[in-house]
Design a protein around this motif. Structure first.
Motif, PDB file in Angstrom:
ATOM      1  N   ASN A  97       0.830  -1.203   0.000  1.00 32.03           N
ATOM      2  CA  ASN A  97       0.000   0.000   0.000  1.00 32.03           C
ATOM      3  C   ASN A  97       0.869   1.259   0.000  1.00 32.03           C
ATOM      4  OD1 ASN A  97      -3.172  -0.527   0.571  1.00 32.03           O
ATOM      5  ND2 ASN A  97      -1.927  -2.193   1.398  1.00 32.03           N
ATOM      6  N   TYR A  98       1.934   1.234   0.783  1.00 34.62           N
ATOM      7  CA  TYR A  98       2.857   2.381   0.779  1.00 34.62           C
ATOM      8  C   TYR A  98       3.542   2.514  -0.584  1.00 34.62           C
ATOM      9  CZ  TYR A  98       2.575   3.459   5.777  1.00 34.62           C
ATOM     10  OH  TYR A  98       2.151   3.857   7.024  1.00 34.62           O
ATOM     11  N   TYR A  99       3.829   1.369  -1.171  1.00 29.31           N
ATOM     12  CA  TYR A  99       4.457   1.407  -2.493  1.00 29.31           C
ATOM     13  C   TYR A  99       3.543   2.098  -3.516  1.00 29.31           C
ATOM     14  CZ  TYR A  99       6.658  -0.145  -6.823  1.00 29.31           C
ATOM     15  OH  TYR A  99       7.249  -0.169  -8.055  1.00 29.31           O
ATOM     16  N   ASN A 100       2.271   1.729  -3.496  1.00 29.81           N
ATOM     17  CA  ASN A 100       1.325   2.350  -4.425  1.00 29.81           C
ATOM     18  C   ASN A 100       1.174   3.845  -4.159  1.00 29.81           C
ATOM     19  OD1 ASN A 100       0.897  -0.034  -5.756  1.00 29.81           O
ATOM     20  ND2 ASN A 100      -1.087  -0.465  -4.843  1.00 29.81           N
ATOM     21  N   LYS A 101       1.222   4.232  -2.896  1.00 28.58           N
ATOM     22  CA  LYS A 101       1.184   5.654  -2.581  1.00 28.58           C
ATOM     23  C   LYS A 101       2.392   6.363  -3.192  1.00 28.58           C
ATOM     24  CE  LYS A 101       0.354   6.749   1.751  1.00 28.58           C
ATOM     25  NZ  LYS A 101      -0.772   7.726   1.730  1.00 28.58           N
ATOM     26  N   GLY A 102       3.538   5.705  -3.113  1.00 22.49           N
ATOM     27  CA  GLY A 102       4.736   6.287  -3.707  1.00 22.49           C
ATOM     28  C   GLY A 102       4.622   6.454  -5.211  1.00 22.49           C
ATOM     29  N   VAL A 103       4.034   5.449  -5.865  1.00 18.91           N
ATOM     30  CA  VAL A 103       3.843   5.512  -7.315  1.00 18.91           C
ATOM     31  C   VAL A 103       2.950   6.692  -7.687  1.00 18.91           C
ATOM     32  CG1 VAL A 103       2.819   4.335  -9.301  1.00 18.91           C
ATOM     33  CG2 VAL A 103       4.256   3.059  -7.698  1.00 18.91           C
ATOM     34  N   MET A 104       1.881   6.886  -6.932  1.00 17.31           N
ATOM     35  CA  MET A 104       0.964   7.991  -7.212  1.00 17.31           C
ATOM     36  C   MET A 104       1.657   9.339  -7.069  1.00 17.31           C
ATOM     37  SD  MET A 104      -2.850   7.116  -5.815  1.00 17.31           S
ATOM     38  CE  MET A 104      -2.335   7.194  -4.109  1.00 17.31           C
ATOM     39  N   TYR A 105       2.360   9.513  -5.960  1.00 13.17           N
ATOM     40  CA  TYR A 105       3.044  10.795  -5.735  1.00 13.17           C
ATOM     41  C   TYR A 105       4.128  11.036  -6.783  1.00 13.17           C
ATOM     42  CZ  TYR A 105       0.792  11.262  -1.158  1.00 13.17           C
ATOM     43  OH  TYR A 105      -0.123  11.404  -0.151  1.00 13.17           O
ATOM     44  N   SER A 107       4.137   9.989  -9.876  1.00  7.47           N
ATOM     45  CA  SER A 107       3.500  10.355 -11.145  1.00  7.47           C
ATOM     46  C   SER A 107       3.042  11.808 -11.132  1.00  7.47           C
ATOM     47  CB  SER A 107       2.310   9.432 -11.418  1.00  7.47           C
ATOM     48  OG  SER A 107       1.277   9.624 -10.456  1.00  7.47           O
ATOM     49  N   LYS A 108       2.763  12.357  -9.947  1.00  5.96           N
ATOM     50  CA  LYS A 108       2.338  13.754  -9.827  1.00  5.96           C
ATOM     51  C   LYS A 108       3.532  14.690  -9.588  1.00  5.96           C
ATOM     52  CE  LYS A 108      -1.184  14.328  -7.054  1.00  5.96           C
ATOM     53  NZ  LYS A 108      -2.035  14.178  -5.854  1.00  5.96           N
ATOM     54  N   LYS A 109       4.751  14.119  -9.610  1.00  7.81           N
ATOM     55  CA  LYS A 109       5.989  14.868  -9.396  1.00  7.81           C
ATOM     56  C   LYS A 109       6.068  15.473  -7.993  1.00  7.81           C
ATOM     57  CE  LYS A 109       6.654  15.969 -14.281  1.00  7.81           C
ATOM     58  NZ  LYS A 109       6.915  17.010 -15.299  1.00  7.81           N
ATOM     59  N   GLU A 110       5.372  14.829  -7.057  1.00 10.33           N
ATOM     60  CA  GLU A 110       5.479  15.208  -5.646  1.00 10.33           C
ATOM     61  C   GLU A 110       6.513  14.279  -5.006  1.00 10.33           C
ATOM     62  OE1 GLU A 110       1.676  15.418  -3.720  1.00 10.33           O
ATOM     63  OE2 GLU A 110       0.711  16.344  -5.458  1.00 10.33           O
ATOM     64  N   TYR A 111       7.767  14.553  -5.332  1.00  9.78           N
ATOM     65  CA  TYR A 111       8.832  13.598  -5.038  1.00  9.78           C
ATOM     66  C   TYR A 111       9.114  13.444  -3.544  1.00  9.78           C
ATOM     67  CZ  TYR A 111       9.551  14.029 -10.052  1.00  9.78           C
ATOM     68  OH  TYR A 111       9.366  14.044 -11.411  1.00  9.78           O
ATOM     69  N   GLU A 112       8.964  14.488  -2.781  1.00  9.39           N
ATOM     70  CA  GLU A 112       9.221  14.371  -1.340  1.00  9.39           C
ATOM     71  C   GLU A 112       8.232  13.400  -0.700  1.00  9.39           C
ATOM     72  OE1 GLU A 112       9.257  18.212   0.413  1.00  9.39           O
ATOM     73  OE2 GLU A 112      11.144  18.820  -0.519  1.00  9.39           O
ATOM     74  N   LYS A 113       6.952  13.510  -1.073  1.00  4.60           N
ATOM     75  CA  LYS A 113       5.947  12.583  -0.542  1.00  4.60           C
ATOM     76  C   LYS A 113       6.198  11.168  -1.042  1.00  4.60           C
ATOM     77  CE  LYS A 113       2.215  15.973  -0.006  1.00  4.60           C
ATOM     78  NZ  LYS A 113       0.838  16.342  -0.402  1.00  4.60           N
ATOM     79  N   ALA A 114       6.605  11.060  -2.296  1.00  5.50           N
ATOM     80  CA  ALA A 114       6.896   9.735  -2.851  1.00  5.50           C
ATOM     81  C   ALA A 114       8.059   9.083  -2.104  1.00  5.50           C
ATOM     82  CB  ALA A 114       7.217   9.853  -4.338  1.00  5.50           C
ATOM     83  N   ILE A 115       9.085   9.868  -1.801  1.00  6.25           N
ATOM     84  CA  ILE A 115      10.246   9.347  -1.073  1.00  6.25           C
ATOM     85  C   ILE A 115       9.833   8.823   0.296  1.00  6.25           C
ATOM     86  CG2 ILE A 115      12.380  10.054   0.094  1.00  6.25           C
ATOM     87  CD1 ILE A 115      12.891  11.885  -2.351  1.00  6.25           C
ATOM     88  N   ASP A 116       8.981   9.573   0.992  1.00  6.93           N
ATOM     89  CA  ASP A 116       8.507   9.125   2.306  1.00  6.93           C
ATOM     90  C   ASP A 116       7.722   7.822   2.188  1.00  6.93           C
ATOM     91  OD1 ASP A 116       9.637  11.258   3.616  1.00  6.93           O
ATOM     92  OD2 ASP A 116       7.832  12.494   3.547  1.00  6.93           O
ATOM     93  N   ALA A 117       6.898   7.713   1.153  1.00  5.84           N
ATOM     94  CA  ALA A 117       6.090   6.496   0.967  1.00  5.84           C
ATOM     95  C   ALA A 117       6.980   5.289   0.686  1.00  5.84           C
ATOM     96  CB  ALA A 117       5.090   6.707  -0.170  1.00  5.84           C
ATOM     97  N   GLU A 129      12.799  -4.661  -3.898  1.00  6.74           N
ATOM     98  CA  GLU A 129      13.761  -4.002  -4.768  1.00  6.74           C
ATOM     99  C   GLU A 129      13.116  -2.918  -5.634  1.00  6.74           C
ATOM    100  OE1 GLU A 129      17.005  -4.204  -4.756  1.00  6.74           O
ATOM    101  OE2 GLU A 129      16.831  -5.555  -3.045  1.00  6.74           O
ATOM    102  N   HIS A 130      11.859  -3.109  -5.976  1.00  8.47           N
ATOM    103  CA  HIS A 130      11.169  -2.097  -6.778  1.00  8.47           C
ATOM    104  C   HIS A 130      11.048  -0.783  -5.997  1.00  8.47           C
ATOM    105  CE1 HIS A 130      10.172  -4.839 -10.017  1.00  8.47           C
ATOM    106  NE2 HIS A 130       9.695  -5.713  -9.145  1.00  8.47           N
ATOM    107  N   ALA A 131      10.701  -0.914  -4.725  1.00  8.97           N
ATOM    108  CA  ALA A 131      10.600   0.279  -3.887  1.00  8.97           C
ATOM    109  C   ALA A 131      11.966   0.940  -3.738  1.00  8.97           C
ATOM    110  CB  ALA A 131      10.035  -0.091  -2.513  1.00  8.97           C
ATOM    111  N   ARG A 132      13.020   0.116  -3.614  1.00  8.82           N
ATOM    112  CA  ARG A 132      14.369   0.648  -3.450  1.00  8.82           C
ATOM    113  C   ARG A 132      14.813   1.415  -4.716  1.00  8.82           C
ATOM    114  NH1 ARG A 132      17.279  -1.057   0.450  1.00  8.82           N
ATOM    115  NH2 ARG A 132      16.136  -3.038   0.509  1.00  8.82           N
ATOM    116  N   LYS A 133      14.531   0.843  -5.893  1.00  6.15           N
ATOM    117  CA  LYS A 133      14.912   1.512  -7.141  1.00  6.15           C
ATOM    118  C   LYS A 133      14.120   2.809  -7.344  1.00  6.15           C
ATOM    119  CE  LYS A 133      16.351  -2.696  -9.560  1.00  6.15           C
ATOM    120  NZ  LYS A 133      16.061  -3.631 -10.688  1.00  6.15           N
ATOM    121  N   ASN A 134      12.826   2.743  -7.053  1.00  8.27           N
ATOM    122  CA  ASN A 134      12.003   3.942  -7.211  1.00  8.27           C
ATOM    123  C   ASN A 134      12.407   5.029  -6.225  1.00  8.27           C
ATOM    124  OD1 ASN A 134      10.644   2.683  -9.243  1.00  8.27           O
ATOM    125  ND2 ASN A 134       8.680   2.550  -8.184  1.00  8.27           N
ATOM    126  N   LEU A 135      12.829   4.618  -5.035  1.00  8.78           N
ATOM    127  CA  LEU A 135      13.298   5.585  -4.044  1.00  8.78           C
ATOM    128  C   LEU A 135      14.527   6.320  -4.564  1.00  8.78           C
ATOM    129  CD1 LEU A 135      13.340   6.871  -1.231  1.00  8.78           C
ATOM    130  CD2 LEU A 135      14.601   4.856  -0.412  1.00  8.78           C
TER     131      LEU A 135
END
Length: 231
Positions: A97-105, A107-117, A129-135
């Motif tokens: 669920n946190y991963y999906n939140k990160g994907v959403m943020y 995509s909206k270029k809200e990178y700080e929120k995505a990093i936290d997610a 590993e997907h979360a690690r690469k996206n981070l």
């Protein structure tokens, strides 16, 4: 590459056993619609499942996925947050669920929120590993975004300084023009005063000439004697 864990869960364990069959059937129907790209119809099925059992975290998660596919990010974020904080979900499921939140943020270029997610996803599942690469990607994107924002701010500041300089130059030019006019104005007044003085002098000389002529004429006339009668 971003990967979304919107996997439709078919096996449902309901807290309220009386609703188990209904929940499972509605979620299955929603999953079928979801896989065919009918996200709005899938959303309806998942909401009906939640009406049967509001505590069904699988239905909430799938609803979040359907909402996300429709671009309803705020509603989707709410669903993912509910599942991520639910005591009924295990760590791995909450991590998704946190991963999906990160994907959403992201995509909206809200990178700080995505990093936290993504960080929260990795705390719950360090092997993701997907979360690690996206981070890591979000950190680079955030840095680039901040640099661009700084460049835009510098350009704005430079433009403001140039506009201020142009305005000051314009004000100085207007002041110089006004000073030139002020300097020319007294000369015009002096010239007019001299002209007036000459007119007054000429008028006085004419008056004096007229007076002299009257006196001369009066002196040339013979005087009349008054004779007394002899009684």
């Amino acid at each position: 590459m971003k990967k979304t864990f919107c996997i439709m869960f078919i096996s449902v364990v309901s807290v309220l056993m009386g609703f188990a069959q209904d929940d499972r059937q509605l979620i299955r129907e929603g999953n079928k619609l979801y896989r065919s790209g009918q996200y709005a119809q899938a959303e309806t099925k998942y909401r009906k499942a939640l009406e049967k059992n509001a505590g069904n975290v699988r239905a909430s998660y799938n609803l979040g996925c359907a909402l996300m596919k429709q671009g309803k990010t705020e509603e989707a974020d709410k669903q993912f947050s509910l599942v991520a904080s639910s005591s009924q979900a295990d760590k791995e499921f909450r991590s998704k669920n946190y991963y999906n939140k990160g994907v959403m943020y992201q995509s909206k270029k809200e990178y700080e929120k995505a990093i936290d997610a993504y960080k929260n996803a990795l705390r719950l599942n360090p092997s993701d590993e997907h979360a690690r690469k996206n981070l890591a990607l979000c950190k680079r994107q955030l840095q680039k975004q901040q640099q661009q924002q700084q460049q835009n701010q510098d350009q704005k500041n430079n433009q403001n300084q140039q506009d201020k300089k142009d305005k000051n130059d314009q004000q100085k030019e207007q002041q110089n023009n006004q000073n030139q006019q002020d300097k020319q104005q007294p000369e015009q007044k002096d010239e007019m005063s001299k002209e007036n003085a000459e007119q007054l002098l000429n008028a006085a000389m004419q008056e004096e000439k007229a007076t002299q002529q009257r006196l001369k004429k009066a002196m040339q006339q013979p005087s009349k004697r008054n004779l007394d009668k002899n009684w």
